[in-house]
Scaffold this motif. Sequence first.
Motif, PDB file in Angstrom:
ATOM      1  N   ALA A  48       0.831  -0.950   0.006  1.00  0.00           N
ATOM      2  CA  ALA A  48      -0.262   0.227  -0.591  1.00  0.00           C
ATOM      3  C   ALA A  48       0.718   1.336   0.482  1.00  0.00           C
ATOM      4  O   ALA A  48       0.421   2.040  -0.859  1.00  0.00           O
ATOM      5  CB  ALA A  48      -0.950  -0.080   1.202  1.00  0.00           C
ATOM      6  N   THR A  49       1.518   1.358   0.847  1.00  0.00           N
ATOM      7  CA  THR A  49       3.302   2.249   0.757  1.00  0.00           C
ATOM      8  C   THR A  49       3.367   2.491  -0.744  1.00  0.00           C
ATOM      9  O   THR A  49       3.389   3.710  -0.948  1.00  0.00           O
ATOM     10  CB  THR A  49       3.935   2.274   1.742  1.00  0.00           C
ATOM     11  N   HIS A 166      -4.204 -13.752  -2.039  1.00  0.00           N
ATOM     12  CA  HIS A 166      -3.276 -13.330  -0.681  1.00  0.00           C
ATOM     13  C   HIS A 166      -1.957 -14.532  -0.869  1.00  0.00           C
ATOM     14  O   HIS A 166      -1.673 -14.872  -0.334  1.00  0.00           O
ATOM     15  CB  HIS A 166      -3.968 -13.668   0.334  1.00  0.00           C
ATOM     16  N   ALA A 167      -0.747 -13.573  -0.394  1.00  0.00           N
ATOM     17  CA  ALA A 167       0.591 -14.499  -0.615  1.00  0.00           C
ATOM     18  C   ALA A 167       0.413 -15.166  -1.618  1.00  0.00           C
ATOM     19  O   ALA A 167       1.574 -15.460  -1.246  1.00  0.00           O
ATOM     20  CB  ALA A 167       0.892 -15.085   0.853  1.00  0.00           C
ATOM     21  N   CYS A 168      -0.264 -14.140  -2.889  1.00  0.00           N
ATOM     22  CA  CYS A 168       0.075 -14.924  -3.865  1.00  0.00           C
ATOM     23  C   CYS A 168       1.585 -14.519  -4.936  1.00  0.00           C
ATOM     24  O   CYS A 168       2.665 -14.255  -4.286  1.00  0.00           O
ATOM     25  CB  CYS A 168      -1.585 -14.903  -4.449  1.00  0.00           C
ATOM     26  N   GLU A 169       0.958 -15.620  -6.261  1.00  0.00           N
ATOM     27  CA  GLU A 169       1.640 -14.447  -7.528  1.00  0.00           C
ATOM     28  C   GLU A 169       1.948 -13.085  -7.405  1.00  0.00           C
ATOM     29  O   GLU A 169       3.001 -12.440  -7.732  1.00  0.00           O
ATOM     30  CB  GLU A 169       1.494 -14.856  -9.253  1.00  0.00           C
ATOM     31  N   ALA A 170       1.026 -11.869  -7.301  1.00  0.00           N
ATOM     32  CA  ALA A 170       0.583 -10.669  -6.907  1.00  0.00           C
ATOM     33  C   ALA A 170       1.365 -10.138  -6.105  1.00  0.00           C
ATOM     34  O   ALA A 170       3.028  -9.496  -6.028  1.00  0.00           O
ATOM     35  CB  ALA A 170      -0.586 -10.254  -7.483  1.00  0.00           C
ATOM     36  N   GLU A 171       1.481 -10.785  -4.954  1.00  0.00           N
ATOM     37  CA  GLU A 171       1.650 -10.302  -3.635  1.00  0.00           C
ATOM     38  C   GLU A 171       3.499 -10.475  -3.849  1.00  0.00           C
ATOM     39  O   GLU A 171       4.145  -9.399  -3.110  1.00  0.00           O
ATOM     40  CB  GLU A 171       0.694 -10.101  -2.651  1.00  0.00           C
ATOM     41  N   THR A 172       3.431 -11.601  -4.487  1.00  0.00           N
ATOM     42  CA  THR A 172       4.999 -12.173  -3.958  1.00  0.00           C
ATOM     43  C   THR A 172       6.062 -11.341  -4.767  1.00  0.00           C
ATOM     44  O   THR A 172       7.071 -11.125  -4.686  1.00  0.00           O
ATOM     45  CB  THR A 172       5.252 -13.463  -3.632  1.00  0.00           C
ATOM     46  N   SER A 173       5.777 -10.788  -5.886  1.00  0.00           N
ATOM     47  CA  SER A 173       5.839 -10.248  -7.298  1.00  0.00           C
ATOM     48  C   SER A 173       5.774  -9.446  -7.216  1.00  0.00           C
ATOM     49  O   SER A 173       7.526  -8.182  -6.740  1.00  0.00           O
ATOM     50  CB  SER A 173       5.609 -10.112  -8.405  1.00  0.00           C
ATOM     51  N   ILE A 178       9.851  -4.930  -4.234  1.00  0.00           N
ATOM     52  CA  ILE A 178      10.053  -2.989  -2.917  1.00  0.00           C
ATOM     53  C   ILE A 178      10.589  -4.199  -1.979  1.00  0.00           C
ATOM     54  O   ILE A 178      12.010  -2.936  -1.507  1.00  0.00           O
ATOM     55  CB  ILE A 178       8.413  -3.411  -2.368  1.00  0.00           C
ATOM     56  N   SER A 179      10.513  -5.567  -1.231  1.00  0.00           N
ATOM     57  CA  SER A 179      11.491  -5.538   0.168  1.00  0.00           C
ATOM     58  C   SER A 179      11.984  -7.372  -0.726  1.00  0.00           C
ATOM     59  O   SER A 179      11.091  -7.762   0.242  1.00  0.00           O
ATOM     60  CB  SER A 179      11.036  -5.513   1.257  1.00  0.00           C
ATOM     61  N   LYS A 231       7.600  -8.783 -13.035  1.00  0.00           N
ATOM     62  CA  LYS A 231       5.867  -9.038 -12.493  1.00  0.00           C
ATOM     63  C   LYS A 231       5.831  -8.134 -11.345  1.00  0.00           C
ATOM     64  O   LYS A 231       5.610  -7.277 -11.766  1.00  0.00           O
ATOM     65  CB  LYS A 231       5.469 -10.002 -12.216  1.00  0.00           C
ATOM     66  N   GLY A 232       6.495  -8.240 -10.324  1.00  0.00           N
ATOM     67  CA  GLY A 232       6.167  -6.988  -9.359  1.00  0.00           C
ATOM     68  C   GLY A 232       5.705  -5.918  -9.502  1.00  0.00           C
ATOM     69  O   GLY A 232       6.031  -4.613  -9.452  1.00  0.00           O
ATOM     70  N   GLU A 233       7.134  -4.947 -10.004  1.00  0.00           N
ATOM     71  CA  GLU A 233       7.442  -3.732 -11.111  1.00  0.00           C
ATOM     72  C   GLU A 233       6.540  -3.531 -11.876  1.00  0.00           C
ATOM     73  O   GLU A 233       5.915  -1.991 -12.062  1.00  0.00           O
ATOM     74  CB  GLU A 233       8.898  -3.858 -11.814  1.00  0.00           C
TER      75      GLU A 233
END
Length: 253
Positions: A48-49, A166-173, A178-179, A231-233
């Motif tokens: 979110a940040t 939740h804690a998925c492909e998207a959030e993990t990417s 980020i971190s 994917k994350g970026e």
Amino acid sequence: MDQTTEWMRLTAAELNARAAAGALVIIPVASLEQHGPHLATGVDILCATAVAARTAAIIAAAGEPVVVTPCIWTGLAEHHMEFGGTVTLDYDAFAAVIRGVVRSAARCGFKRVMLLNGHGGNAEAVAVAASELATEFGIAVAAGTYWHMIGDAFAPILEAQPSVMHACEAETSMIMAISPASIRREKLAEAHGPHTTRVEGQPSALYRRRSFRAISESGVIGDARLATVEKGERLLDTAAERIAAMLRNPALW
């Protein structure tokens, strides 16, 4: 986050000037909760940040005043409590925290506020808060959950799911981008689960929250094994670009 948009890195005089210039205040809202065997509990806070910061950077680059508060880091996460590692508020406490932050922004002279939510369990609550607080304080208050706001924009980026789960492909990417230190890569092989929190025959418009412990042994909804930095970026930039365009629309305000 660019310090020129970050509330906590600006002086009171600088914030007063932003308020006088009609700046938008973006308030990230999140949760501190279990995110499977492979992710730290601060995922929603970090995402979110990051979305708020990238959104604000686009708005600022267009020459429009904007500030981002620190994230409201805890929310409604009762459905994760059985896993441990989770902090939750009840609705009254959560609504009171949001009210206090928005009231403070209004008292500082800001007239436009965006509650940018990054936790599914908060979605309905922030929408209600926006409506009530706009009436109470006489300012414009909008609210939305970042992946809900952008419709199907994440689908072309992801392989096995259409949006954030939740804690998925998207959030993990996104956390990879980020971190990276928030990932336990040796646990990625275990980081998968069902692709829905709903029972058979339950439509998306029918709300019935159940403990994630009853839904997913791992605490994951989706499949984190497909996550990548690239994917994350793309997810973060896509969210920021879409949301910045929405918030820059004068008709919204």
